[in-house]
Design a protein around this motif. Sequence first.
Motif, PDB file in Angstrom:
ATOM      1  N   ARG A 106      -2.662   3.081   5.464  1.00 39.69           N
ATOM      2  CA  ARG A 106      -2.117   3.840   4.337  1.00 39.69           C
ATOM      3  C   ARG A 106      -1.787   2.896   3.185  1.00 39.69           C
ATOM      4  O   ARG A 106      -1.004   1.973   3.329  1.00 39.69           O
ATOM      5  CB  ARG A 106      -0.864   4.593   4.782  1.00 39.69           C
ATOM      6  CG  ARG A 106      -0.253   5.501   3.717  1.00 39.69           C
ATOM      7  CD  ARG A 106       0.844   6.344   4.328  1.00 39.69           C
ATOM      8  NE  ARG A 106       1.479   7.201   3.342  1.00 39.69           N
ATOM      9  CZ  ARG A 106       2.576   6.864   2.675  1.00 39.69           C
ATOM     10  NH1 ARG A 106       3.161   5.684   2.895  1.00 39.69           N
ATOM     11  NH2 ARG A 106       3.114   7.697   1.793  1.00 39.69           N
ATOM     12  N   ARG A 107      -2.414   3.136   2.047  1.00 37.60           N
ATOM     13  CA  ARG A 107      -2.245   2.309   0.844  1.00 37.60           C
ATOM     14  C   ARG A 107      -2.473   0.822   1.119  1.00 37.60           C
ATOM     15  O   ARG A 107      -1.881  -0.043   0.497  1.00 37.60           O
ATOM     16  CB  ARG A 107      -0.859   2.512   0.225  1.00 37.60           C
ATOM     17  CG  ARG A 107      -0.587   3.924  -0.256  1.00 37.60           C
ATOM     18  CD  ARG A 107       0.618   3.941  -1.194  1.00 37.60           C
ATOM     19  NE  ARG A 107       0.974   5.305  -1.572  1.00 37.60           N
ATOM     20  CZ  ARG A 107       1.883   6.043  -0.959  1.00 37.60           C
ATOM     21  NH1 ARG A 107       2.538   5.533   0.075  1.00 37.60           N
ATOM     22  NH2 ARG A 107       2.163   7.264  -1.357  1.00 37.60           N
ATOM     23  N   GLN A 109      -1.664  -0.917   3.787  1.00 43.38           N
ATOM     24  CA  GLN A 109      -0.591  -1.623   4.500  1.00 43.38           C
ATOM     25  C   GLN A 109      -1.111  -2.397   5.712  1.00 43.38           C
ATOM     26  O   GLN A 109      -0.668  -3.520   5.981  1.00 43.38           O
ATOM     27  CB  GLN A 109       0.487  -0.623   4.925  1.00 43.38           C
ATOM     28  CG  GLN A 109       1.287  -0.060   3.750  1.00 43.38           C
ATOM     29  CD  GLN A 109       2.307   0.981   4.187  1.00 43.38           C
ATOM     30  OE1 GLN A 109       2.210   1.531   5.277  1.00 43.38           O
ATOM     31  NE2 GLN A 109       3.284   1.243   3.340  1.00 43.38           N
ATOM     32  N   ARG A 143      -7.978  -0.104  -5.427  1.00 43.72           N
ATOM     33  CA  ARG A 143      -6.527   0.040  -5.484  1.00 43.72           C
ATOM     34  C   ARG A 143      -5.979  -0.475  -6.809  1.00 43.72           C
ATOM     35  O   ARG A 143      -5.064   0.116  -7.388  1.00 43.72           O
ATOM     36  CB  ARG A 143      -5.893  -0.711  -4.315  1.00 43.72           C
ATOM     37  CG  ARG A 143      -4.368  -0.637  -4.237  1.00 43.72           C
ATOM     38  CD  ARG A 143      -3.877   0.761  -4.009  1.00 43.72           C
ATOM     39  NE  ARG A 143      -2.439   0.794  -3.796  1.00 43.72           N
ATOM     40  CZ  ARG A 143      -1.674   1.881  -3.906  1.00 43.72           C
ATOM     41  NH1 ARG A 143      -2.214   3.051  -4.227  1.00 43.72           N
ATOM     42  NH2 ARG A 143      -0.381   1.813  -3.677  1.00 43.72           N
ATOM     43  N   THR A 146      -6.529   2.119  -9.409  1.00 43.82           N
ATOM     44  CA  THR A 146      -5.587   3.226  -9.198  1.00 43.82           C
ATOM     45  C   THR A 146      -4.207   2.877  -9.731  1.00 43.82           C
ATOM     46  O   THR A 146      -3.553   3.691 -10.398  1.00 43.82           O
ATOM     47  CB  THR A 146      -5.491   3.555  -7.687  1.00 43.82           C
ATOM     48  OG1 THR A 146      -6.770   3.988  -7.221  1.00 43.82           O
ATOM     49  CG2 THR A 146      -4.469   4.659  -7.435  1.00 43.82           C
ATOM     50  N   MET A 170       6.490  -1.494  -3.105  1.00 43.60           N
ATOM     51  CA  MET A 170       5.131  -2.043  -3.115  1.00 43.60           C
ATOM     52  C   MET A 170       5.159  -3.502  -2.685  1.00 43.60           C
ATOM     53  O   MET A 170       6.195  -4.164  -2.758  1.00 43.60           O
ATOM     54  CB  MET A 170       4.518  -1.952  -4.515  1.00 43.60           C
ATOM     55  CG  MET A 170       4.219  -0.568  -5.017  1.00 43.60           C
ATOM     56  SD  MET A 170       3.474  -0.643  -6.673  1.00 43.60           S
ATOM     57  CE  MET A 170       3.244   1.113  -6.981  1.00 43.60           C
ATOM     58  N   GLU A 174       0.796  -5.855  -5.369  1.00 41.99           N
ATOM     59  CA  GLU A 174       0.665  -4.603  -6.117  1.00 41.99           C
ATOM     60  C   GLU A 174       1.669  -4.538  -7.267  1.00 41.99           C
ATOM     61  O   GLU A 174       1.361  -4.002  -8.334  1.00 41.99           O
ATOM     62  CB  GLU A 174       0.820  -3.416  -5.171  1.00 41.99           C
ATOM     63  CG  GLU A 174      -0.314  -3.324  -4.161  1.00 41.99           C
ATOM     64  CD  GLU A 174      -0.382  -1.969  -3.481  1.00 41.99           C
ATOM     65  OE1 GLU A 174       0.667  -1.283  -3.404  1.00 41.99           O
ATOM     66  OE2 GLU A 174      -1.483  -1.595  -3.029  1.00 41.99           O
TER      67      GLU A 174
END
Length: 207
Positions: A106-107, A109, A143, A146, A170, A174
């Motif tokens: 997820r994202r 991780q 990412r 985004t 984050m 990020e």
Amino acid sequence: MKKLVASGKTVEDAVHKGLSQLQLTEDRVRITVLEQPSKGLFGLIGARDARVELDVIPDPAEEAEAFLREVARTMGITVAVEHHQSREGLVLALSGGEELGMMIGRRGQTLDALQYLANIVANRYTDSHFRLVLDAENFRERRRKTLEALSDRLAGRVIRTRKEVVLEPMSAHERKVIHSRLQHHERVKTYSKGDEPHRRVVIAPKP
């Protein structure tokens, strides 16, 4: 760690033979002289060759790649690994089927966690710090785009409402993308608050 004992008329000759067998250059091994050469009695009887031991110094990238392949195998995933150099360090790029999403998480991780572990593995045998970036199916670039789009959108909201916006926690990487995107913005500013792993970026209006 792989080791090899080689012999030769001189220490240099023994080292050269050992490197030839290993197909490595001298900077990839640690050399220990086990025995100096001896001419023996009258230069003939009891003469002994030099003996050296070559310890292969593991290559950081190869060690990290082997670690990632083993993780993928354990997860039942077949991956291909390519590497290239970037400003941030050596990038190990994973590719494979849809199952590769398990290694991204997820994202990103899971990918970040694997990157952290891969860096530990890569730096285990090196004296200088080796920086490794892990990517999968170009996730890092997707990412980044985004996050940049999110930065622009939230900056617009801050300008309209004159109220600061606090983003979700984050990673440092990020957060850097957000800060870099808005660092020269004329009407908003950014800063981080909180402690890891819950540190967040705040976008606030400039006075």
